[in-house]
Design an enzyme around this catalytic site. Sequence first.
Site, short mmCIF file in Angstrom:
data_model
loop_
_atom_site.label_atom_id
_atom_site.label_comp_id
_atom_site.label_asym_id
_atom_site.label_seq_id
_atom_site.Cartn_x
_atom_site.Cartn_y
_atom_site.Cartn_z
CG LEU A 10 -1.90 -1.18 1.33
CD1 LEU A 10 -2.76 -1.05 2.58
CD2 LEU A 10 -2.78 -1.29 0.09
CB ILE A 35 2.00 -2.87 8.56
CG1 ILE A 35 1.98 -3.16 10.06
CG2 ILE A 35 1.90 -1.38 8.26
CD1 ILE A 35 3.24 -2.76 10.78
CE1 TYR A 138 15.01 4.99 2.60
CE2 TYR A 138 16.34 6.51 1.32
CZ TYR A 138 15.33 5.57 1.40
OH TYR A 138 14.62 5.25 0.25
C1 AKB Z 1 13.40 9.60 -0.12
O1 AKB Z 1 13.37 10.80 -0.44
O2 AKB Z 1 13.66 9.19 1.02
C2 AKB Z 1 13.16 8.58 -1.20
C3 AKB Z 1 14.44 8.15 -1.83
C4 AKB Z 1 15.12 9.01 -2.81
O3 AKB Z 1 14.91 7.09 -1.55
N1 AKB Z 1 12.25 9.11 -2.18
#
Ligand code: AKB
Length: 312
Positions: A10, A35, A138
């Site tokens: 989703l 989830i 990230y």
């Molecule tokens: C983000 O902005 O975190 C994502 C990516 C570029 O991985 N869209």
Amino acid sequence: MKRIIITGALGQIGSELVGKLQGIYGVDNVLATDIRPAAQENGPFQLLDVTDGQRMYNLAKDFKADTMMHMAALLSATAEEKPLLAWNLNMGGLVNALEASRELGMQFFTPSSIGAFGPSTPKKNTPQDTLQRPTTMYGVNKVAGELLCDYYFQKFGVDTRGVRFPGLVSYVAQPGGGTTDYAVDIYYKAIEQQQYTSYIKSGTYMDMMYMPDALQSIVELMEADASRLEHRNSFNVTAMSFEPEEIAASIRKHIPDFKLSYDVDPIRQAIADSWPDSIDASAAKKEWGFQAQYDLDAMTADMLEKLKIKLQ
Ligand code: AKB
């Protein structure tokens, strides 16, 4: 014919990927999982928290899946706000998906990102193989993920594949918690208010791609001849690189009075500043024929046309 289980169905990519795969492989051959419950189920759907490895394995086994597409993840800005949650969800979910793929012999796809690069990476035309010392949680997740997927291929022979997606733009599902989300918001606000306040500074270039090209790239990579793939899990893919003023100029070709102003968010700006201005996708072109169809103006025309209908 593939039988595919998708996590994060989703989410921004998953919402459209499910339909695309149903069209190619048949509705009954795609198991969507997320989830949260689906507002509307257009085919097989199951609830799944990706940190629950046993349930993920059971769902894949019961469905007799031969392919895992693992899309569930926290994006860059949310991961900066909640680093420990991001580590647990992004890495825990990935290792569970890889383990299920190893045990059940599934082909495997998961996206990496331009977030896998950092401030010491060459900023322009960023090469396929280069320095990767990201400074965001990230990015740490994405680099570790690329390496983990390579490891599962080398050690266990799992057919792992992946791309480094740039910011993805789509009129279907809005992204949440990303740094590149401004490039989606701006189209909604252009239609609704003829103005947009950007949290990303003028002059900040980032790679982007329209969703139809992103979906097509997943299908093509998964169908590609394995013997041609040298970079299995980290192909640079991109369709365009622009900064806020350039997307505004593209929008003004359709909405001449559109106004762009700025209220910069230091957290997302710092993330954007640590990422490349533009990446080189020549390895993806050479190894499996990647080719994007939409440039900025083609994407703008389609986004505005589709959003006008959606927001009526
Ligand atoms: C983000 O902005 O975190 C994502 C990516 C570029 O991985 N869209």
